[in-house]
Design an enzyme around this catalytic site. Sequence first.
Site, PDB file in Angstrom:
ATOM      1  N   CYS A   1       0.864  -1.185   0.000  1.00 42.91           N
ATOM      2  CA  CYS A   1       0.000   0.000   0.000  1.00 42.91           C
ATOM      3  C   CYS A   1       0.893   1.224   0.000  1.00 42.91           C
ATOM      4  CB  CYS A   1      -0.912   0.008   1.223  1.00 42.91           C
ATOM      5  SG  CYS A   1      -2.289   1.180   1.039  1.00 42.91           S
TER       6      CYS A   1
ATOM      7  N   CYS B   1      -0.111   4.186   1.677  1.00 43.23           N
ATOM      8  CA  CYS B   1      -0.529   5.181   2.681  1.00 43.23           C
ATOM      9  C   CYS B   1       0.520   5.527   3.738  1.00 43.23           C
ATOM     10  CB  CYS B   1      -1.845   4.775   3.333  1.00 43.23           C
ATOM     11  SG  CYS B   1      -1.776   3.249   4.262  1.00 43.23           S
TER      12      CYS B   1
ATOM     13  N   CYS C   1      -3.995   6.055   0.194  1.00 42.23           N
ATOM     14  CA  CYS C   1      -3.451   4.766  -0.275  1.00 42.23           C
ATOM     15  C   CYS C   1      -3.000   4.829  -1.732  1.00 42.23           C
ATOM     16  CB  CYS C   1      -4.493   3.668  -0.093  1.00 42.23           C
ATOM     17  SG  CYS C   1      -4.995   3.481   1.638  1.00 42.23           S
TER      18      CYS C   1
ATOM     19  N   LYS D   1     -12.374  -4.951   2.331  1.00 40.46           N
ATOM     20  CA  LYS D   1     -11.781  -4.085   3.339  1.00 40.46           C
ATOM     21  C   LYS D   1     -12.723  -2.923   3.577  1.00 40.46           C
ATOM     22  CE  LYS D   1      -7.812  -1.338   4.495  1.00 40.46           C
ATOM     23  NZ  LYS D   1      -6.489  -0.899   4.106  1.00 40.46           N
TER      24      LYS D   1
ATOM     25  N   ARG E   1      -3.379   3.583  12.479  1.00 39.04           N
ATOM     26  CA  ARG E   1      -2.941   4.807  11.797  1.00 39.04           C
ATOM     27  C   ARG E   1      -1.931   5.569  12.639  1.00 39.04           C
ATOM     28  NH1 ARG E   1      -8.657   6.048   8.665  1.00 39.04           N
ATOM     29  NH2 ARG E   1      -8.555   4.121   7.468  1.00 39.04           N
TER      30      ARG E   1
ATOM     31  N   ARG F   1     -11.104   7.553   3.749  1.00 44.05           N
ATOM     32  CA  ARG F   1     -10.884   6.504   2.768  1.00 44.05           C
ATOM     33  C   ARG F   1     -12.193   5.919   2.227  1.00 44.05           C
ATOM     34  NH1 ARG F   1      -5.579   6.379   4.012  1.00 44.05           N
ATOM     35  NH2 ARG F   1      -4.843   5.431   5.933  1.00 44.05           N
TER      36      ARG F   1
ATOM     37  N   GLU G   1     -16.716  -8.344  -4.594  1.00 44.38           N
ATOM     38  CA  GLU G   1     -15.295  -7.957  -4.592  1.00 44.38           C
ATOM     39  C   GLU G   1     -14.409  -9.198  -4.485  1.00 44.38           C
ATOM     40  OE1 GLU G   1     -13.481  -5.191  -4.761  1.00 44.38           O
ATOM     41  OE2 GLU G   1     -14.719  -3.480  -4.171  1.00 44.38           O
TER      42      GLU G   1
ATOM     43  N   LYS H   1     -11.684  -7.777   6.373  1.00 47.24           N
ATOM     44  CA  LYS H   1     -11.073  -6.912   7.366  1.00 47.24           C
ATOM     45  C   LYS H   1     -11.989  -5.748   7.672  1.00 47.24           C
ATOM     46  CE  LYS H   1      -7.272  -3.755   7.549  1.00 47.24           C
ATOM     47  NZ  LYS H   1      -6.339  -3.022   6.765  1.00 47.24           N
TER      48      LYS H   1
ATOM     49  N   SER I   1      -6.275  -3.512  14.542  1.00 43.53           N
ATOM     50  CA  SER I   1      -5.722  -2.792  15.688  1.00 43.53           C
ATOM     51  C   SER I   1      -6.777  -2.387  16.723  1.00 43.53           C
ATOM     52  CB  SER I   1      -4.974  -1.553  15.194  1.00 43.53           C
ATOM     53  OG  SER I   1      -5.820  -0.717  14.428  1.00 43.53           O
TER      54      SER I   1
ATOM     55  N   TYR J   1      -2.834  -9.230  16.161  1.00 39.20           N
ATOM     56  CA  TYR J   1      -1.768  -8.725  17.041  1.00 39.20           C
ATOM     57  C   TYR J   1      -1.649  -9.590  18.297  1.00 39.20           C
ATOM     58  CZ  TYR J   1      -2.243  -4.849  13.856  1.00 39.20           C
ATOM     59  OH  TYR J   1      -2.308  -4.109  12.702  1.00 39.20           O
TER      60      TYR J   1
HETATM   61  C1  PBG Z   1      -3.196   0.224   4.846  1.00 40.17           C
HETATM   62  C2  PBG Z   1      -3.691  -0.640   5.930  1.00 40.17           C
HETATM   63  C3  PBG Z   1      -4.500  -0.296   7.037  1.00 40.17           C
HETATM   64  C4  PBG Z   1      -4.580  -1.435   7.836  1.00 40.17           C
HETATM   65  C5  PBG Z   1      -3.858  -2.436   7.193  1.00 40.17           C
HETATM   66  N1  PBG Z   1      -3.343  -1.932   6.013  1.00 40.17           N
HETATM   67  C6  PBG Z   1      -5.074   0.985   7.474  1.00 40.17           C
HETATM   68  C7  PBG Z   1      -6.078   1.715   6.726  1.00 40.17           C
HETATM   69  O1  PBG Z   1      -6.609   1.294   5.703  1.00 40.17           O
HETATM   70  O2  PBG Z   1      -6.321   2.822   7.172  1.00 40.17           O
HETATM   71  C8  PBG Z   1      -5.274  -1.519   9.163  1.00 40.17           C
HETATM   72  C9  PBG Z   1      -4.817  -2.598  10.062  1.00 40.17           C
HETATM   73  C10 PBG Z   1      -5.210  -2.441  11.487  1.00 40.17           C
HETATM   74  O3  PBG Z   1      -6.008  -1.576  11.888  1.00 40.17           O
HETATM   75  O4  PBG Z   1      -4.695  -3.239  12.278  1.00 40.17           O
HETATM   76  N2  PBG Z   1      -4.055   0.569   3.843  1.00 40.17           N
END
Ligand code: PBG
Length: 324
Positions: free
Chosen positions: A120, A122, A130, A196, A206, A218, A234, A249, A275, A314
């Site tokens: 990615c 970002c 991104c 996603k 972030r 986003r 998708e 996700k 996260s 995690y």
């Molecule tokens: C990047 C990305 C993100 C996450 C994984 N890859 C963040 C986003 O899209 O803002 C989030 C993972 C997490 O919250 O643990 N595009």
Amino acid sequence: MAFPATRMRRLRATGLLRDMVRETELTPAHLVQPIFVELGTDSRTPIEAMPGIDRLSISHAVEEAGELQAAGVPAVLLFGLPAAKDDVGTGAYDDEGVVQLAVRALKEAHPELLVMTDVCLCAYTTHGHCGVVRPDGVIDNDVTLELLAETAISHARAGADAVAPSDMMDGRIGALRGSLDREDLKETPIVAYSAKYSSAFYGPFREAADSAPAFGDRRTYQMDPANSDEAVREAKLDAEEGADVLMVKPALPYLDVIARVKQETGMPVAAYNVSGEYAMIKAAAAAGHLDERAAVLEALTSIRRAGADIVITYHAKDAAAWLR
Ligand code: PBG
């Protein structure tokens, strides 16, 4: 009156039978630990909202990977914090970039470890989006695809075992597959972040990856939490374009989506326990409101029960230790 057999009470009464008929297995072999890699020698930077997770210099990432392997966790997913950012995310596709260096070091120290990389822009762009932003503020999908392909190629050349595009641009799986094939990287699998969602649960990430968008959000390229038919479409599209694993996700608020994607595609499915999901359990446990170990194992088992083959979490290292 006797208990009806459907309730399995007689089986539960003998622990052994209960274990033998359990429908879902949670073992460390299904887990992937995300790792944030930063430049610098011997550094370790805590992430406030994610106690127990630090940004690691490459040396510490190598050490961490050794501990994960010893605990039975077979795989890691790498995120990089680059030395510098710019408009077009140059650090993402730099052959000497932080992820590329980390992949080489990890594969050299732990050849058996499965190293996946997040693809990615970002964390590498000054604006935190991104993709490449046009002067009118819109993300330029097709220019971004070329840069993502370059990123995936440079990760694979560095030795990544699989690449995981998380950007949600249109047509990215086909673009990445085509580019990898042309570069003779035909064997590198793509773990696609297919469904996603535009989620509040990415908040702590972030901070960790320093990737909050500087303007806007986003929502133009990530999915609406209200939709699940769209997720299935998708996912099917990504499979047709060449994705080897389909990812959903976040995980816990989207168990129905995991189940549908699994049932309706029959493909290998990964779920990303993100996260914010981690931060919630850690915060509640730290406050004494719930039993961390029990909550984590229940959450991860539920993600597996919904249909995920692979769980990116995690909690991987702790869960593996508890499962031993
Ligand atoms: C990047 C990305 C993100 C996450 C994984 N890859 C963040 C986003 O899209 O803002 C989030 C993972 C997490 O919250 O643990 N595009």
